[in-house]
Structure formats: C-alpha cells, structure tokens
Design a protein around this motif. Structure first.
Motif, PDB file in Angstrom:
ATOM      1  N   LEU A  27     -24.182 -68.953 -34.204  1.00 57.67           N
ATOM      2  CA  LEU A  27     -25.639 -68.953 -34.155  1.00 57.67           C
ATOM      3  C   LEU A  27     -26.138 -69.686 -32.920  1.00 57.67           C
ATOM      4  CD1 LEU A  27     -25.980 -69.938 -37.863  1.00 57.67           C
ATOM      5  CD2 LEU A  27     -26.938 -67.843 -36.947  1.00 57.67           C
ATOM      6  N   ARG A  28     -27.346 -69.342 -32.489  1.00 61.05           N
ATOM      7  CA  ARG A  28     -28.039 -70.052 -31.410  1.00 61.05           C
ATOM      8  C   ARG A  28     -29.458 -70.306 -31.885  1.00 61.05           C
ATOM      9  NH1 ARG A  28     -23.698 -70.505 -30.248  1.00 61.05           N
ATOM     10  NH2 ARG A  28     -22.553 -69.935 -28.409  1.00 61.05           N
ATOM     11  N   LEU A  29     -29.982 -71.483 -31.590  1.00 65.80           N
ATOM     12  CA  LEU A  29     -31.344 -71.845 -31.954  1.00 65.80           C
ATOM     13  C   LEU A  29     -32.110 -72.132 -30.679  1.00 65.80           C
ATOM     14  CD1 LEU A  29     -33.541 -72.708 -34.016  1.00 65.80           C
ATOM     15  CD2 LEU A  29     -32.473 -74.978 -34.022  1.00 65.80           C
ATOM     16  N   ALA A  30     -33.281 -71.509 -30.531  1.00 67.96           N
ATOM     17  CA  ALA A  30     -34.164 -71.758 -29.391  1.00 67.96           C
ATOM     18  C   ALA A  30     -35.462 -72.335 -29.931  1.00 67.96           C
ATOM     19  CB  ALA A  30     -34.429 -70.461 -28.631  1.00 67.96           C
ATOM     20  N   ILE A  31     -35.848 -73.495 -29.409  1.00 66.03           N
ATOM     21  CA  ILE A  31     -37.079 -74.143 -29.850  1.00 66.03           C
ATOM     22  C   ILE A  31     -38.073 -74.104 -28.698  1.00 66.03           C
ATOM     23  CG2 ILE A  31     -38.131 -76.276 -30.691  1.00 66.03           C
ATOM     24  CD1 ILE A  31     -35.397 -76.970 -31.908  1.00 66.03           C
ATOM     25  N   GLY A  32     -39.159 -73.375 -28.918  1.00 65.21           N
ATOM     26  CA  GLY A  32     -40.180 -73.235 -27.892  1.00 65.21           C
ATOM     27  C   GLY A  32     -41.454 -73.980 -28.264  1.00 65.21           C
ATOM     28  N   ALA A  33     -42.497 -73.720 -27.501  1.00 64.71           N
ATOM     29  CA  ALA A  33     -43.773 -74.403 -27.692  1.00 64.71           C
ATOM     30  C   ALA A  33     -44.586 -73.836 -28.845  1.00 64.71           C
ATOM     31  CB  ALA A  33     -44.583 -74.335 -26.400  1.00 64.71           C
ATOM     32  N   SER A  34     -44.215 -72.653 -29.327  1.00 64.88           N
ATOM     33  CA  SER A  34     -44.982 -72.034 -30.410  1.00 64.88           C
ATOM     34  C   SER A  34     -44.034 -71.357 -31.393  1.00 64.88           C
ATOM     35  CB  SER A  34     -45.941 -70.986 -29.838  1.00 64.88           C
ATOM     36  OG  SER A  34     -45.211 -69.854 -29.385  1.00 64.88           O
ATOM     37  N   SER A  35     -44.597 -70.873 -32.484  1.00 68.99           N
ATOM     38  CA  SER A  35     -43.766 -70.171 -33.469  1.00 68.99           C
ATOM     39  C   SER A  35     -43.210 -68.871 -32.894  1.00 68.99           C
ATOM     40  CB  SER A  35     -44.567 -69.905 -34.741  1.00 68.99           C
ATOM     41  OG  SER A  35     -45.693 -69.105 -34.454  1.00 68.99           O
ATOM     42  N   ARG A  36     -43.898 -68.283 -31.941  1.00 68.24           N
ATOM     43  CA  ARG A  36     -43.403 -67.047 -31.311  1.00 68.24           C
ATOM     44  C   ARG A  36     -42.163 -67.283 -30.466  1.00 68.24           C
ATOM     45  NH1 ARG A  36     -47.114 -63.602 -27.705  1.00 68.24           N
ATOM     46  NH2 ARG A  36     -45.129 -62.723 -27.170  1.00 68.24           N
ATOM     47  N   THR A  37     -42.039 -68.493 -29.946  1.00 72.31           N
ATOM     48  CA  THR A  37     -40.908 -68.788 -29.060  1.00 72.31           C
ATOM     49  C   THR A  37     -39.869 -69.702 -29.709  1.00 72.31           C
ATOM     50  OG1 THR A  37     -42.159 -70.595 -28.041  1.00 72.31           O
ATOM     51  CG2 THR A  37     -42.261 -68.440 -26.955  1.00 72.31           C
ATOM     52  N   THR A  38     -39.946 -69.848 -31.023  1.00 73.32           N
ATOM     53  CA  THR A  38     -38.946 -70.626 -31.759  1.00 73.32           C
ATOM     54  C   THR A  38     -38.214 -69.670 -32.689  1.00 73.32           C
ATOM     55  OG1 THR A  38     -40.312 -72.603 -31.618  1.00 73.32           O
ATOM     56  CG2 THR A  38     -38.609 -72.581 -33.316  1.00 73.32           C
ATOM     57  N   PHE A  39     -36.914 -69.520 -32.464  1.00 70.21           N
ATOM     58  CA  PHE A  39     -36.148 -68.516 -33.204  1.00 70.21           C
ATOM     59  C   PHE A  39     -34.671 -68.874 -33.221  1.00 70.21           C
ATOM     60  CE2 PHE A  39     -36.317 -67.332 -28.775  1.00 70.21           C
ATOM     61  CZ  PHE A  39     -35.024 -66.982 -28.486  1.00 70.21           C
ATOM     62  N   TYR A  40     -33.929 -68.198 -34.088  1.00 73.66           N
ATOM     63  CA  TYR A  40     -32.470 -68.289 -34.057  1.00 73.66           C
ATOM     64  C   TYR A  40     -31.934 -66.885 -33.865  1.00 73.66           C
ATOM     65  CZ  TYR A  40     -32.398 -66.984 -39.055  1.00 73.66           C
ATOM     66  OH  TYR A  40     -32.547 -66.346 -40.260  1.00 73.66           O
ATOM     67  N   SER A  41     -30.740 -66.800 -33.322  1.00 75.37           N
ATOM     68  CA  SER A  41     -30.167 -65.487 -33.050  1.00 75.37           C
ATOM     69  C   SER A  41     -28.659 -65.507 -33.280  1.00 75.37           C
ATOM     70  CB  SER A  41     -30.485 -65.065 -31.616  1.00 75.37           C
ATOM     71  OG  SER A  41     -29.912 -65.969 -30.702  1.00 75.37           O
ATOM     72  N   PHE A  42     -28.132 -64.305 -33.470  1.00 78.66           N
ATOM     73  CA  PHE A  42     -26.696 -64.123 -33.674  1.00 78.66           C
ATOM     74  C   PHE A  42     -26.362 -62.655 -33.461  1.00 78.66           C
ATOM     75  CE2 PHE A  42     -28.864 -63.791 -37.739  1.00 78.66           C
ATOM     76  CZ  PHE A  42     -28.366 -62.612 -38.276  1.00 78.66           C
ATOM     77  N   ILE A  43     -25.077 -62.379 -33.334  1.00 76.94           N
ATOM     78  CA  ILE A  43     -24.588 -61.002 -33.250  1.00 76.94           C
ATOM     79  C   ILE A  43     -24.065 -60.635 -34.633  1.00 76.94           C
ATOM     80  CG2 ILE A  43     -22.912 -59.436 -32.187  1.00 76.94           C
ATOM     81  CD1 ILE A  43     -25.070 -60.459 -30.238  1.00 76.94           C
ATOM     82  N   CYS A  44     -24.526 -59.531 -35.177  1.00 71.08           N
ATOM     83  CA  CYS A  44     -24.093 -59.091 -36.497  1.00 71.08           C
ATOM     84  C   CYS A  44     -22.601 -58.762 -36.467  1.00 71.08           C
ATOM     85  CB  CYS A  44     -24.888 -57.875 -36.949  1.00 71.08           C
ATOM     86  SG  CYS A  44     -24.301 -57.178 -38.522  1.00 71.08           S
ATOM     87  N   PRO A  45     -21.818 -59.380 -37.348  1.00 71.66           N
ATOM     88  CA  PRO A  45     -20.381 -59.093 -37.372  1.00 71.66           C
ATOM     89  C   PRO A  45     -20.059 -57.700 -37.917  1.00 71.66           C
ATOM     90  CG  PRO A  45     -20.947 -60.631 -39.124  1.00 71.66           C
ATOM     91  CD  PRO A  45     -22.184 -60.415 -38.314  1.00 71.66           C
ATOM     92  N   GLU A  46     -21.010 -57.062 -38.565  1.00 64.45           N
ATOM     93  CA  GLU A  46     -20.785 -55.727 -39.130  1.00 64.45           C
ATOM     94  C   GLU A  46     -21.089 -54.609 -38.131  1.00 64.45           C
ATOM     95  OE1 GLU A  46     -19.460 -55.115 -42.167  1.00 64.45           O
ATOM     96  OE2 GLU A  46     -19.236 -57.279 -42.377  1.00 64.45           O
ATOM     97  N   CYS A  47     -22.279 -54.665 -37.488  1.00 67.51           N
ATOM     98  CA  CYS A  47     -22.678 -53.555 -36.609  1.00 67.51           C
ATOM     99  C   CYS A  47     -22.687 -53.930 -35.127  1.00 67.51           C
ATOM    100  CB  CYS A  47     -24.046 -53.010 -37.023  1.00 67.51           C
ATOM    101  SG  CYS A  47     -25.441 -54.113 -36.702  1.00 67.51           S
ATOM    102  N   GLY A  48     -22.563 -55.234 -34.809  1.00 71.63           N
ATOM    103  CA  GLY A  48     -22.510 -55.663 -33.415  1.00 71.63           C
ATOM    104  C   GLY A  48     -23.851 -55.797 -32.722  1.00 71.63           C
ATOM    105  N   GLU A  49     -24.949 -55.582 -33.446  1.00 72.81           N
ATOM    106  CA  GLU A  49     -26.287 -55.687 -32.856  1.00 72.81           C
ATOM    107  C   GLU A  49     -26.727 -57.146 -32.745  1.00 72.81           C
ATOM    108  OE1 GLU A  49     -28.464 -53.339 -31.673  1.00 72.81           O
ATOM    109  OE2 GLU A  49     -26.926 -51.816 -31.965  1.00 72.81           O
ATOM    110  N   ALA A  50     -27.523 -57.437 -31.734  1.00 74.64           N
ATOM    111  CA  ALA A  50     -28.118 -58.764 -31.592  1.00 74.64           C
ATOM    112  C   ALA A  50     -29.286 -58.871 -32.569  1.00 74.64           C
ATOM    113  CB  ALA A  50     -28.610 -58.970 -30.169  1.00 74.64           C
ATOM    114  N   VAL A  51     -29.355 -59.983 -33.291  1.00 74.16           N
ATOM    115  CA  VAL A  51     -30.408 -60.211 -34.279  1.00 74.16           C
ATOM    116  C   VAL A  51     -31.159 -61.479 -33.880  1.00 74.16           C
ATOM    117  CG1 VAL A  51     -30.907 -60.655 -36.718  1.00 74.16           C
ATOM    118  CG2 VAL A  51     -29.008 -59.146 -36.091  1.00 74.16           C
ATOM    119  N   ARG A  52     -32.482 -61.400 -33.919  1.00 81.69           N
ATOM    120  CA  ARG A  52     -33.337 -62.540 -33.595  1.00 81.69           C
ATOM    121  C   ARG A  52     -34.344 -62.699 -34.721  1.00 81.69           C
ATOM    122  NH1 ARG A  52     -36.801 -63.460 -28.055  1.00 81.69           N
ATOM    123  NH2 ARG A  52     -38.458 -64.669 -29.017  1.00 81.69           N
ATOM    124  N   LYS A  53     -34.442 -63.928 -35.265  1.00 79.59           N
ATOM    125  CA  LYS A  53     -35.344 -64.186 -36.391  1.00 79.59           C
ATOM    126  C   LYS A  53     -36.142 -65.454 -36.120  1.00 79.59           C
ATOM    127  CE  LYS A  53     -32.682 -61.923 -39.946  1.00 79.59           C
ATOM    128  NZ  LYS A  53     -32.389 -61.957 -41.351  1.00 79.59           N
TER     129      LYS A  53
END
Length: 76
Positions: A27-53
C-alpha cells in the motif's frame, strides 16, 4: 522475544470487485492539503489494475500505525 505478526489490511478492487488482504508494503498513502488529494493506493493482486481510494482520518491512522509508506503532498 516472540516475533511480531505482520499487519494485514483488508481491501477490495474497484475494477474486478475482488476482496483480499495486503501487507503494509503493498500500500501507499498520500496525504495532501484536502480530502481530494488524500488517498491510498495499491495494485490489485487479482487483476493487476491500479486502485486509488480516498483516505479519511481513521484510514490515515490505521495505515500509518500499520507501517504503510506515507508521502506528504505539498502545493506551491
């Protein structure tokens, strides 16, 4: 001294809808100045797609406490 078990985080993919557990290194966590720029991300181990939440305060607490690499985003 007993070994400390690795922290696992439950996650799901927005692309293939799979549900799985990931360790902190996946996992990776990015903390920005707003809720729009604060997210975590990962690569799905099943389909290989990048996921950002979005990451609210509680998610930030859990991820940082579990050792997830964190990046602070700064604006100019």
């Amino acid at each position: 001294m007993p070994a400390v078990p690795a922290v696992l985080f439950r996650a799901n993919c927005t692309h293939c809808r799979s549900s799985f557990e990931l360790d902190a290194a996946a996992l990776r966590l990015a903390i920005g100045a707003s809720s729009r720029t604060t997210f975590y991300s990962f690569i799905c181990p099943e389909c290989g797609e990048a996921v950002r939440k979005p990451a609210g305060e509680r998610i930030i607490e859990l991820l940082t406490g579990g050792g997830v690499p964190t990046m602070r985003l700064t604006g100019r």
